[in-house]
Enzyme design. Sequence first.
Site, short mmCIF file in Angstrom:
data_model
loop_
_atom_site.label_atom_id
_atom_site.label_comp_id
_atom_site.label_asym_id
_atom_site.label_seq_id
_atom_site.Cartn_x
_atom_site.Cartn_y
_atom_site.Cartn_z
N LEU A 133 0.82 -1.21 0.00
CA LEU A 133 0.00 0.00 0.00
C LEU A 133 0.85 1.25 0.00
CD1 LEU A 133 -2.72 -1.07 2.58
CD2 LEU A 133 -3.00 -0.84 0.12
N GLY A 179 7.52 4.20 3.47
CA GLY A 179 8.04 5.45 4.01
C GLY A 179 9.32 5.22 4.78
N ASP A 215 0.31 14.59 15.12
CA ASP A 215 0.62 14.62 13.70
C ASP A 215 -0.66 14.64 12.87
OD1 ASP A 215 2.49 14.82 11.68
OD2 ASP A 215 2.69 12.65 11.40
#
Length: 353
Positions: A60, A63, A177
């Site tokens: 998917l 990072g 975040d």
Amino acid sequence: MDRKVNPSVAETVASESLMGNPLGSQADDISRVTSAAAEDEGRFVPGTLLGGRYRIIGLLGRGGMGEVYRATDLTLGQSVALKFLPEEASRNQRLLERFHGEVRVARLVSHPNVCRVYDIGEVEGMPFISMEYVDGEDLASLLLRIGRLPADKALETARKLCAGLTAAHDRGVIHRDLKPQNIMINKRGEVVIMDFGLAAIADQLSGAEVRNGTPAYMAPEQLKGAGVTAKSDIYALGLVLYELFTGKQPYAAKSVQQLIDLQDSAHLTSMTSLAADIDPAVEKVIRRCLDPDPAKRPAGALAVAAALPGGDPLAAALAAGETPSPEMVAAHGTVEGMPRKWALCCLALAIVF
């Protein structure tokens, strides 16, 4: 290509350069799933069976903090998302501790507008987190594609964001975040707050940890390293809502210092000048969220929701610490009987004043 899950774990320190990705978020956000990422199958090719339980469907996203795969949980017969640390990070004790911490914190929060985290496991020495698979598109991608949400849809989305954030804050969890990349809109139009990789218990944050986050969506006190509280999340909420309703970020800065200066000035382009259909009440509450002084921001996400058009003005006034006018109390009572908790609050205020 459909956007799927976005459980990013990007960690950006405020001292980084602000060029490139919005204000220096490490272009490695797992949340930003692209066709280029999809062409790379990652370390597990589709069809791989992990631990005799999870069948990999596909990568998917990838990072700096790892990879996320869609998989089928064969035991329960349902789709899940599996987040793996980078292979080299599996031997880093600090990252392993953070990985476990993400699960501990995320599991404190249970709400339809918050991504569910199930458990932590390990396959051939590689730790992973299993979590809810959200079939949809992240808000950043959606806004990039359509510009901004229609006013009615933006209001609906804003309320659901407030509900999810309230659920986290009620458990003492600060997200730290909150940004469009970490907010999913699934195919049913539901809003799901993702990625508790930087989340923490309110009273357990100190030192350098305060400055972790994505600078473009950090409150001024967080950028300065002065502290981070639930009010810092309210500031981030204001930034997201501004973008949600206008399609624009409130501040355009090329450095952290410039961003801090803009935030401290609180000089915002009028939202109604960017989109004429925005209700002035929306702009009013967002400006309160973006006050550089945490004490002047709304008491919580619930107060933000109450102050939005169609909300409960009496609840908004009480949540903001304001004394409701007799007219407001009377108007509230003529609509539908005042809830007991607000009646008691008003009685207490009347006795005090």
